[in-house]
Structures are given as C-alpha cells and as structure tokens.
Design an enzyme around this catalytic site. Structure first.
Site, PDB file in Angstrom:
ATOM      1  N   THR B 101       0.801  -1.211  -0.107  1.00  0.00           N
ATOM      2  CA  THR B 101      -0.082  -0.013  -0.047  1.00  0.00           C
ATOM      3  C   THR B 101       0.851   1.174   0.053  1.00  0.00           C
ATOM      4  O   THR B 101       0.557   2.263  -0.675  1.00  0.00           O
ATOM      5  CB  THR B 101      -0.877  -0.055   1.373  1.00  0.00           C
ATOM      6  OG1 THR B 101      -1.663  -1.089   1.177  1.00  0.00           O
ATOM      7  CG2 THR B 101      -1.836   1.325   1.508  1.00  0.00           C
ATOM      8  N   THR B 177       2.020  -4.483   4.399  1.00  0.00           N
ATOM      9  CA  THR B 177       1.799  -4.817   5.807  1.00  0.00           C
ATOM     10  C   THR B 177       1.289  -6.088   6.253  1.00  0.00           C
ATOM     11  O   THR B 177       1.719  -6.355   7.613  1.00  0.00           O
ATOM     12  CB  THR B 177       0.885  -3.483   6.585  1.00  0.00           C
ATOM     13  OG1 THR B 177      -0.300  -3.756   5.977  1.00  0.00           O
ATOM     14  CG2 THR B 177       1.475  -2.224   6.367  1.00  0.00           C
ATOM     15  N   ASP B 178       0.478  -6.943   5.601  1.00  0.00           N
ATOM     16  CA  ASP B 178      -0.019  -7.906   5.979  1.00  0.00           C
ATOM     17  C   ASP B 178       1.030  -8.946   6.480  1.00  0.00           C
ATOM     18  O   ASP B 178       0.890  -9.583   7.770  1.00  0.00           O
ATOM     19  CB  ASP B 178      -0.999  -8.718   5.086  1.00  0.00           C
ATOM     20  CG  ASP B 178      -2.199  -7.981   4.700  1.00  0.00           C
ATOM     21  OD1 ASP B 178      -2.474  -6.850   5.666  1.00  0.00           O
ATOM     22  OD2 ASP B 178      -3.068  -8.627   4.144  1.00  0.00           O
ATOM     23  N   LYS B 256       1.293  -7.435  13.228  1.00  0.00           N
ATOM     24  CA  LYS B 256       0.226  -6.516  12.887  1.00  0.00           C
ATOM     25  C   LYS B 256      -1.091  -7.028  13.761  1.00  0.00           C
ATOM     26  O   LYS B 256      -1.497  -8.363  13.730  1.00  0.00           O
ATOM     27  CB  LYS B 256      -0.177  -6.882  11.280  1.00  0.00           C
ATOM     28  CG  LYS B 256      -1.105  -5.985  10.704  1.00  0.00           C
ATOM     29  CD  LYS B 256      -1.335  -6.287   9.480  1.00  0.00           C
ATOM     30  CE  LYS B 256      -2.212  -5.016   9.037  1.00  0.00           C
ATOM     31  NZ  LYS B 256      -2.396  -4.994   7.331  1.00  0.00           N
TER      32      LYS B 256
END
Lengths: 448, 443
Positions: B101, B177-178, B256
């Site tokens: 992203t 980020t996942d 996360k």
C-alpha cells in the site's frame, strides 16, 4: 441543547496527491502549502473507525441511495444504469480521508418555475464533511459527528436572466422538492446553498457556506456587484453573515476526481428503479398547492408547516379530526414553537396520541383555542395525564356567553368604567375559557 | 475489459481508452472520456468520465451509439524522472521496494489498490525525504505482501547486503503490511552482524489519499535509517492513530494486530526500541539493549527449510488433522493459554487427545514447537497437566515468549541447518535475534 464533550481528539496531517489523471490539483496543493494540522473530535456512539479513516468504507447505504434516487426522480432526472462512487480530493481537512465520497445518481432533470424550465444538471449522493469548530495558527479543529452523514447535492444549470430574488425562489422550490421525501433533516444548515456567480463572460466564482436560504438573493446581489468592481479569478469564496463574501481557495478542477475503489460500482436495475418510481412521495410543490386550495391555509402558513418537523403529524390530525386545519397548523408552527423557545417546554415528552386527543377535544368544543398553550404546557409536564385532566386541574372548561355576561355586568356597573378598561378586566377573568372575539361582542353589546 | 460487444464496437470505430466520446442513447447524450472497465459491476456498461470529473456507467444495448469527439492521450501514470543530487554532508539511505500500500495506485482491471508506483516516484511525492538523506531508490518486485514467500525473503536479504556493501548508512524496505512481521523476523535471522539499520516500512491507508500514513511512516523510517543507532532489523510504523510519531519496533517482537488502523503494528511483550517524532524528526530511545551502529562485516545466512506448518488448536480439533502434518519437516502449534492442546487427562468421553498424534510426529523426527495463540505473554508448560504432558513428549517452547509467526520463521531457519532433533531443540531455545526475552517488562 447540551454541548457534547468529545471522548478523544485525533490529530492528522494531509499532503498533496496526484489524481487518477496524473495531475496534482491546484486546490489541493494550495491547501498543502498552508501547512496545517487537523484535530478531529471523536464522539461516543456517533463515530466509528470509518470516520477516522482507520477502516475502509462500508457499502453504500441503501436507504440513502433510495432517497437520493427519489429526489432525482422528483426532479425529472435521467437515472444512470450504473453508478460509480468517486473520491473528490478535499484537502482542507474536512474529510479525514482527504477526499469526499460522491456519486452521481441522476442527470439532466428539470423543474418548472414561472412557466419556465429550470435545468437540474445533476443529483449526487455524497458524504457530508466534518464541521469546523475552530481554526487558529494552522491548527484546525473539526467535529466528526457530521462526517459521513448522507448528503444529496442538487445542481442547477446556469440561471441567466433571473433576478437574485427569483434565484432564491428557485432554490426554495428545489428545497421543498427534496423535502418531499420526508427523510431530510430539519433545521439551520441541513439544507445548504452553494451558488456560482459570474457576470457575463466573467470567470466562475463559487460561494459556499450559506446557512439560510434567505441570504441567497443578497449574496448573489453583492457578489455580482463585487465582480463588476474588482479584478476577479476563478475561486471558491465563503459567504459572510452580512451577505458579502471572502476568499477561501482557488476553484478545484475536474482532476480532483478519481474512483472510490473500495466501493464497487452499483448497477441500478430497471426493476429497482421502477419500484422506486411506484412509491414516489407526493412532491411538496403539489402538497403546498393542496394545502392552500383544499385546507385553505394562507401561503405563509402552508410554507411554514411544510418546513415543520410536525408536518406528518399535522397531516394525520387534519385527516382524522374536524378542526380547522389553520388552527392545527398554527398550533404547531407558532404555539408549540413559542413554548419551546420562550418557556423551554419539553414538547417531545408529549406522545402523539395526546395531540390527537387535544384536537379532538377542541373539535368537540371542550375548550377554546385560547387555552391551547396552557394545556400543552400541562401535557408536557404530566405526560401520563390526558386533556380531560388538564381541563379539570387548570379550570379551563369553556364558559357560556351567559356566564361572561354575568361577570361583565358586575364590572360595568362600577363607576368610571370606560369600555377598554372593562373589556380588559373581563378578559383577565375569562381568558382561555371563551373566544376573545366573543367576549368583545358581549361587552360591546352591554355598553350600548 | 468491456463485454465482447463493446470491445468489438470500440475496435470497429478505432476508439481507444482515453478518447473523448459521445454516447447517445435514444434522446440522452453523454460526452466524456472513455475509461478503462473495472471487473466489478456491469461489464456491459460503458464508463465515461464527464467533464466535471465524475465517472458514470451507461448500459450498452442496440439503442446506444458511440462517436469519437477527440483522440485522447492514453491514461497512464507518468513515471517520475529523478536525478537526485548527492550531498556529501548528508547520510545516504537506500530504499528498496517490494510493493504494498505504501507504494500503491488505483488499478483498473480489478478496481483495487495495486502496487504500481516506483520508489523514485515516492521521492517526487515526498520531497522532504531529500532533506534527510541522499536517497537511492530501487524496486525489487511488486507484490502483495500475502504473496511474498521465503524465496522472496532470500532475494530481499541478498539485495540488502548489496546495498550495505555499497556503503549506505541505512536501508529502508517498503513492504506490504499484512506479512511484514514475517519478513522482518526472517531478515533478523538471516542477516547477521548488521553495521547499519535495516528498516521495514509500510502504510495502512492507500497512498492515493492525502491522509495516507505513508508520508509519516516513510519519513520516519528514513530518519531512523539515516540517524538512529539501532543497527538491527526493525519495523517503523505509526505509533498511534495520530500523525505524531512512529515506533521503531524490534523485528522479532512486532506483529500486525489490527486489520486497518494506522497503529496496527504493536510490540508484543517488549517496548519498542524508539519513537520517531513527526514532523520534528527527533528520535527518542525507549530501550538500550539493541546493537549499535558499528563498522562490521555483514553476513548472510539464508538457508531455510520452508517445509514447516503453523496450525491453531481449537476446541474439538481432530487428531487426524495433526496426523496429516506428517509430511512436513516441522510443525508449530499455536496453543491455547499457557501453551495447551487437548490432552484429556480426565478421560472425558467427548474429548480426543492430541498427544498420540503429536508423539508420532516427534518420533518421526518432526519437531513440534508450541507458541501462544494469545499472542501476548509467555508459555509455561508446568502449570497444568496438559502442559506437563506436552513437555514430557518433547514439544519445544516451554518458557518462551515468542510470537507464533516468529516461531515458524525460526523453525524454517533452524531446520535449514540441521535435522538432528537434539540440535533443533538446542537451536530453537537459543536466542538469536531477541525473539525470546528472559523477563516480561510491565507495560
């Protein structure tokens, strides 16, 4: 109203971004250069992570879409086959995401005004922006409880050759058509007018932030005057309370629009649109005519009751009771309004069926309309009691002409008693129990 | 792609995406720029951008006529041409892009956010990066982070080494980020004796929006890469929902923990190493137990055995499920509470114990590692009967406070070196990259 206290304030910044077409919007850049921080007040039970741009948007609210489509249809728009939610770059911080979600639902509509066709270029469904609370030294504070509330924007074509007053009337007309859905909010600021003003061959100037329709004519007038005197550029200006305008930012261009990819396009099937067409509400432009012709309401009162939050109740009471509609309308737009404003009476404590009881009793002449304020106050104070209780406890049973005659006789026989004084004393003793004109008639007849 | 009918019509009329067209449907006319068709919605609707910027869809049928008004330029992003001037006074930071992203744009085929933005473009978008350091930017690949594999970790590790060997003062890795915490942990095990910081950074909100957290995160990461003393692999992400500071997290202790919030990344069981304030760009250290920046020769240890599994236990889990894991070389089980799985010590008639299945795995030289599905806290296999029985059969992890994902990556790393069960146990329980802490600070 109690001022709500935010449960937290979130501070953010925004930066310029390129749009879909690869251009950076001038308005966005301009805002960026102002180097501001945005502080968002969060309210309990009114905000969720979507409003703080910490969760993707949910799907289009079906009820909001339906109302927007109703409005578009009432304005005779063409309804699109497939609607695409867009992101409109707004970098003044009024949207936490940096853009406003907006979608065209209808195009090329029209309304009729003084026999002429007024073009409605488009109807869009948008998210309302956050309301600004404070701005000082680059620190801008917004309340988040308005952000994301569905907002329907209605655009007209260029209104050339109309006077400022006529333009205001056209805006009023559009407003009541939107209100025909009965799902719009009431009160100041719930219908806002932005107006583009340009003198012939001049650049377009957008004026935002008119809270009251009544300002529109004056703003148009003063802005047109300004444009004839000053050197002008395409820009967005804000309306001041006195009707003048001030510079806000350069006018944003089309390049600030790009698709909201988190929400898939919505296909509006023929069946769905036909269903909405079938259940379209009566346009208020018709309703206002019906109120005037059938219910014999004076023009001003007809407009006032249309703007009232009691409109629906008014219509049901008129349909069910035999009371003069003018009295019912007056009760809601002036008696109730005064009680709320002057005496802080909590009208919402009165349940609907009490209002029916109130007007049924009036129709049966159990009291006179002059007693209305006292009875309403009583009903608000004792919501479990009925109109009969109010009449008993307040001693408001109607008096007969005979009873008034008796009282008047005692007063008129006193020395030095001119008519006006006598009438005043009689009224003070019979107020709320008999029609004032009737008292006048009785006392007059006795003086002769 | 539009429907066959529309595509043929466009071809016949030689109308291209980006052309200004007039669509006529009975009495209605719509003029606008022909947009690419996204897959979602109705592919038999023609999408045009009106002059006011709005897109609308017009259903194509036999009554619809299309005419080109003007040829347009093809709609695509112009890549930035950056010719950064090197300032010898400033440190040099290398930014490597893996997608995600932080470097994403709107993509029309799926209608989704797609990584298609080169790191050089970011330099153009965020000129303040140039105030902090001389920026070298290079794209390794464009991948959604859920598509990144251990093979990619190896490529990343080797590319980082190249950058460090070229003499940069820090490396920033832009990553989706996942799975950023998996990559971060893997790099912590693979890169030994780092002389400079290696910082993973991402964004939770897409970079097309003015509110994206990409600016604050990227600037903070570059500040940390250029100036911080932490010569380790770290993760730099928003510290709160505000745009006020980022945390520099120890790579083996971060996870996360939220799908969408800006502060989704949290240090677990430890404090972050530092806070990096925005816009002041000041660093405040919260710990002092990290490796300092120093002239060292970085080494790479990129042998991984990826044939390992990570599974959650849950009420009523079937022993057959555990048995089916016998083709893996190692298994991590995210156990409940202090590190438990069903063992049925009371002989309940409904409960099936996993002990025999787990014992079989271990007897077949498949190490079984336990980790807490609570995420926070430390394992302890001595408190309850279930734990004691797991200890007895030889599961690995008692007393550890590692994250399940870190235990998985570490098992890949350890099994890349040995298959000897005793050696595996010894190595798993050795603290290589701060993945096991001795005591849990109160926070």
């Amino acid at each position: 109203m109690k001022e709500k206290v935010p449960i937290m304030t979130i501070s953010r910044r925004q930066h310029p971004v390129a749009s879909e077409m690869g251009l950076i919007d001038t308005a966005a850049q301009f805002e960026y250069l102002r180097d501001r921080t945005f502080h968002y007040q969060v309210f309990n039970n009114e905000n969720c992570l979507v409003e703080v741009d910490c969760e993707p948007p949910h799907n289009l609210n079906p009820e909001a879409l339906e109302i927007a489509l109703q409005i578009a249809l009432l304005l005779n728009c063409e309804i699109l086959n497939e609607i695409h939610v867009m992101r409109k770059t707004v970098i003044d911080g009024s949207n936490t995401s940096g853009f406003q979600r907006t979608v065209i639902v209808g195009l090329n509509g029209h309304i009729s005004y003084k026999g002429k066709r007024i073009l409605i270029t488009q109807v869009t469904l948008e998210e309302d922006a956050a309301a600004i609370v404070d701005e000082e030294n680059g620190k801008v504070v917004y309340r988040l409880n308005r952000l994301g509330v569905p907002l329907v924007e209605i655009d007209t074509g260029i209104l050339e050759g109309y006077s400022p007053q006529e333009i205001q009337e056209i805006a009023y007309l559009i407003g009541i058509i939107a209100r025909s859905t009965t799902k719009t909010k009431h009160g100041i600021g719930s219908i806002r007018q932005d107006v583009n003003v340009s003198i012939r061959n001049g650049p377009r100037v957008e004026v935002k932030g008119m809270q009251e329709l009544g300002m529109l004519a004056k703003v148009v007038e003063l802005e047109a005057q300004r444009q004839t005197k000053e050197k002008i550029k395409e820009e967005t200006r804000a309306a001041n309370p006195d009707g003048t305008t001030r510079f806000l930012r350069p006018l944003p261009g089309a390049s600030r629009m790009y698709p909201e990819t988190d929400i898939p396009p919505v296909v509006l099937s023929k069946e769905y649109i036909d269903e909405i067409k079938k259940s379209l509400p009566e346009p208020w432009t018709n309703k206002i005519e019906r109120f005037k012709s059938k219910l014999k309401l004076p023009d001003v009162l007809a407009k006032e009751i249309l703007g009232s939050e009691y409109l629906d109740l008014f219509e049901r009471i008129v349909a069910k009771t035999k009371v003069d509609p003018t009295i019912v309308a007056n009760t809601f737009v002036s008696v109730v309004k005064d009680l709320v404003r002057r005496e802080k009476v909590e009208i919402n404590r009165i349940q609907e069926h009490r209002f029916f009881e109130l007007f049924e009793s009036l129709g049966e002449k159990k009291f006179v309309k002059e007693a209305m304020p006292e009875i309403i106050k009583y009903l608000a104070a004792y919501p479990q009691n009925g109109v009969a209780d109010a009449l008993n406890e307040l001693d408001l049973k109607p008096m007969t002409s005979e009873e008034v005659r008796e009282i008047a006789k005692g007063i008129l026989t006193q020395p030095n008693m001119p008519f006006e004084k006598a009438y005043g004393i009689v009224m003070s003793k019979v107020r709320g129990k008999i029609d004032a004109q009737e008292v006048m008639k009785i006392v007059k007849s006795m003086v002769k | 792609m539009y429907s066959q009918d529309i595509e043929s019509l466009l071809n016949a009329k030689k109308i291209k995406i980006g052309d200004k067209i007039l669509v006529t449907k009975v009495n209605d006319e719509y003029a606008g720029i022909l947009m690419p068709r996204i897959k979602l919605g109705d592919i038999s609707s023609i999408v045009i951008k009106l002059s006011n910027g709005y897109n609308i869809g017009i259903k194509y049928d036999k009554d619809v006529k299309i005419r080109r008004l003007e040829s347009g330029k093809p709609i695509r992003f112009k890549p930035a041409e950056t010719v950064p001037r090197k300032d010898p006074e400033k440190p040099t930071v290398s930014i490597l892009g893996c997608g995600g992203t932080i470097a994403s744009r709107v993509e029309y085929t799926t209608g989704a956010v797609f990584p298609a933005f080169s790191p050089a473009d970011l330099l153009l978008s965020f000129p303040e990066l140039g105030d902090i350091a001389n920026i070298k930017a290079r794209k390794l690949f464009d991948l959604f982070s859920e598509d990144i594999t251990a093979e990619h970790w190896k490529i990343i590790a080797n590319e980082i080494i190249k950058e460090i060997q070229s003499g940069v003062d820090g490396v920033v890795l832009m990553h989706g980020t996942d799975t950023m915490h998996y990559t971060a942990a893997a790099l912590s095990f693979m890169l030994r004796d780092l002389p400079v910081p290696v910082i993973l950074v991402g964004a939770q909100r897409s970079s097309d929006r003015g509110s994206s957290d990409n600016l604050v995160n990227l600037v903070s990461a570059v500040v940390a890469a250029a100036q911080s003393s932490v010569a380790e692999v770290t993760v730099c992400m928003h510290g709160s929902m505000n745009d006020d500071f980022c945390y520099l997290h120890q790579a083996t202790k971060v996870r996360k923990l939220h799908t969408s919030r800006r502060d989704a990344f949290q240090s677990v069981n430890v404090k972050p190493y530092a806070k990096i304030f925005y816009p002041d760009k000041k660093i405040e250290y919260l710990r002092n137990d990290y490796k300092l920046r120093e002239k060292r020769t970085v080494k790479i240890d990129d042998k991984l055995n990826t044939n390992v599994a990570l599974v959650y236990t849950y009420p009523g889990i079937k022993p057959e499920f555990i048995q089916s894991l016998r083709n893996f070389d190692g298994v991590v089980i995210a156990g409940t509470g202090l590190g438990h799985v069903p063992t049925n010590p009371t002989g309940d008639k409904f409960t099936q114990s996993l002990l025999p299945a787990l014992r079989n795995l271990i007897h077949s030289n498949i190490p079984v590692v336990i980790a807490p599905q609570t995420i926070y806290g430390r394992l302890d296999l001595n408190i309850y009967e279930a734990g004691r029985m797991l200890n007895e059969i030889g599961v690995i992890g008692d007393g550890c406070d590692w994250l399940p994902e870190v235990a998985l990556v570490k098992l890949m790393f350890v099994l890349g070196k040995t298959k000897d069960m005793d050696k595996v146990r010894e190595m798993m329980l050795t603290n290589y990259a701060g993945e096991i802490s001795e005591r849990t600070e109160i926070s």
